[in-house]
Design a protein around this motif. Structure first.
Motif, short mmCIF file in Angstrom:
data_model
loop_
_atom_site.label_atom_id
_atom_site.label_comp_id
_atom_site.label_asym_id
_atom_site.label_seq_id
_atom_site.Cartn_x
_atom_site.Cartn_y
_atom_site.Cartn_z
N LEU A 71 0.84 -1.20 0.00
CA LEU A 71 0.00 0.00 0.00
C LEU A 71 0.88 1.25 0.00
CD1 LEU A 71 -2.88 1.17 0.18
CD2 LEU A 71 -2.59 1.21 2.65
N ALA A 72 1.99 1.20 0.73
CA ALA A 72 2.90 2.35 0.76
C ALA A 72 3.44 2.61 -0.64
CB ALA A 72 4.04 2.09 1.74
N ARG A 73 3.75 1.54 -1.37
CA ARG A 73 4.26 1.70 -2.74
C ARG A 73 3.18 2.35 -3.62
NH1 ARG A 73 5.30 -3.52 -4.66
NH2 ARG A 73 3.45 -3.31 -5.94
N ASP A 74 1.94 1.87 -3.47
CA ASP A 74 0.84 2.46 -4.25
C ASP A 74 0.68 3.94 -3.93
OD1 ASP A 74 0.43 0.01 -5.29
OD2 ASP A 74 -1.50 -0.37 -4.32
N LEU A 75 0.79 4.27 -2.65
CA LEU A 75 0.61 5.67 -2.25
C LEU A 75 1.78 6.53 -2.72
CD1 LEU A 75 -0.96 5.28 1.31
CD2 LEU A 75 -2.08 6.03 -0.78
N ARG A 76 2.99 5.95 -2.70
CA ARG A 76 4.15 6.68 -3.24
C ARG A 76 3.92 7.02 -4.70
NH1 ARG A 76 7.56 3.20 -0.30
NH2 ARG A 76 7.90 1.86 -2.10
N ARG A 77 3.42 6.03 -5.45
CA ARG A 77 3.15 6.27 -6.87
C ARG A 77 2.08 7.34 -7.03
NH1 ARG A 77 2.71 0.19 -8.81
NH2 ARG A 77 4.91 -0.33 -8.90
#
Lengths: 160, 190
Positions: A68-74
Motif C-alpha cells: 500500500l505504501a508503494r501504491d501511495l508513493r506512486r
C-alpha cells in the motif's frame, strides 16, 4: 598469520566496493517509480515523509516497503507530476485516510488535548510547586486553649 | 486536625481509586479485544457519514455477477448493504467468509470488491467456498480501494438506505463481530 589460508587481506578495492553497496539498501522503492525530474522527485519525497504508512503505522510511506505504501508513493508522484501543490497532494490522501495518515497531527477539537499536553503538564507542575511553597510558608494555626494547657502540663512534667 | 486530616486521609485513598479506575479501563479494553469491538491498531475511517466515493469496477470474468459502481450505492436503497473488500490470497478472508455467506442467506446484499487478485484465483475461491456477493467488482490495481481509505483486506463498510457510510470494519468479520456489532447496526439502519 597468513599461514592457514595463505590468502592476503581483502584488497582495498574490494573493501571500497563493499562500502559503496550500503547506500543502495537505504533507499526503499524501485528506481523506476521515481520521477525523472529531481525537483519534483524531492518534493514527492518530502510529502511522502509526512504521510503514515497505514499498514506498518510507524513508518512514513517513503520508508515502508508495504504494498500500500508503494501504491501511495506512486499516487503522490502522479499528483505532483500532474501539477498539484504540496498541500493539494496531502489533502488528497488526507481526504481518504483521515487525520491518522498525517504523521504530524493537525490541530482540531480531537487533537487539542494532545497539542496542549506540554503546556498543561508544565502549568500543572508550576501550580503544584507554588501551592507547596505557599502551604509551607503559611503560619501554623495558633494553639487552642486546650492544647496550650496540655503543653504547659507536659513542660511541667518534663521539668520535674 | 479536622481540615488537614480529612484532606490527608483522602490522599491516602487516591492511589487506590486511581488503580481501581485503571484496572476497570484495562478490563474494558481486554473485553473489547475478545468481542472484537476494540482494535488497538484500528484507525477511524474518514468516510463515516459520507457517501461512497465515485468509482466504477468491471465484473469478475466467469463469476456471473454484475460489476460494482458508486451508482449502486446511492440512496434510496431498499435496505442497508455491506461492501466487502477481499482477496483470495488473504488468509483472514477465509475466516470471514462463512459470516458473509450467512448475511447473504439472510437477505443482506453483500457487494464484493476483489482487491489485487488474479481472476482464476478469485473464481476458485468463490467456487470452493460459496459466492455471497450480489455484485462483484474487480479492483486489480487497488486504486478504488485507496479512494475508500482501505489499508488492508478484508475491510467492510456498512451503507444505509440513504447511501451514507455508517460503519467500517478493518479485519475479518468473525461470528462475534457479526452478532455483537453488525447485526445491531443492520437492525438500526433497516
Amino acid at each position: 598469520m597468513g599461514g592457514v589460508s595463505g590468502r592476503a587481506n581483502p584488497s582495498p578495492v574490494l573493501l571500497l566496493l563493499l562500502v559503496l553497496t550500503f547506500p543502495a539498501l537505504a533507499a526503499v522503492g524501485r528506481p523506476e517509480d521515481r520521477l525523472a525530474d529531481p525537483v519534483l522527485e524531492s518534493r514527492a519525497e518530502t510529502i511522502g515523509r509526512e504521510l503514515r504508512c497505514m499498514v506498518c503505522q510507524n513508518q512514513s510511506i517513503e520508508d515502508s516497503d508495504a504494498d500500500l505504501a508503494r501504491d501511495l508513493r506512486r499516487l503522490v508522484r502522479e499528483r505532483v507530476a500532474a501539477g498539484d501543490s504540496d498541500a493539494a497532494v496531502v489533502d488528497f490522501i488526507h481526504d481518504r485516510y483521515g487525520d491518522y495518515v498525517l504523521l504530524k497531527p493537525p490541530f482540531n477539537a480531537v487533537t487539542a488535548l494532545l497539542w496542549a499536553m506540554p503546556i498543561i503538564a508544565l502549568g500543572g507542575g508550576l501550580i503544584a510547586i507554588f501551592a507547596r511553597r505557599r502551604r509551607s510558608a503559611a503560619e501554623p494555626a495558633p494553639l487552642t486553649e486546650a492544647e496550650r494547657r496540655r503543653l504547659a502540663e507536659l513542660e511541667r512534667d518534663g521539668a520535674a | 486536625m479536622s481540615e488537614t486530616g480529612k484532606s490527608r486521609r483522602w490522599m491516602l485513598y487516591a492511589p487506590l481509586g486511581l488503580a481501581a479506575a485503571a484496572g476497570a479501563g484495562f478490563w474494558v479494553m481486554l473485553r473489547g479485544l475478545q468481542t472484537g469491538s476494540y482494535n488497538p491498531t484500528g484507525v477511524p475511517s474518514a468516510l463515516i457519514g459520507r457517501t461512497a466515493p465515485d468509482f466504477s469496477l468491471p465484473p469478475l470474468d466467469g463469476a456471473d455477477r454484475p460489476g460494482l459502481s458508486a451508482a449502486d450505492l446511492r440512496g434510496p436503497l431498499p435496505g442497508p448493504v455491506l461492501v466487502n473488500f477481499w482477496a483470495s490470497w488473504c488468509v483472514p478472508c477465509v475466516a470471514e467468509h462463512p459470516q458473509l455467506m450467512r448475511l447473504s442467506r439472510d437477505g443482506v446484499p453483500v457487494l464484493g470488491i476483489n482487491y489485487k487478485d488474479k481472476t482464476a484465483d478469485a473464481l476458485a475461491f468463490i467456487r470452493r467456498r460459496g459466492d455471497p456477493f450480489t455484485r462483484l467488482g474487480v479492483d486489480e490495481p487497488g486504486r478504488v480501494a485507496i479512494d475508500w481509505g482501505v489499508y488492508g483486506v478484508p475491510e467492510s463498510y456498512l451503507i444505509d438506505r440513504q447511501g451514507i457510510i455508517r460503519w467500517r470494519y478493518a479485519g475479518p468479520i468473525l461470528a462475534e463481530t457479526l452478532e455483537n456489532e453488525l447485526r445491531p447496526l443492520l437492525r438500526r439502519y433497516a
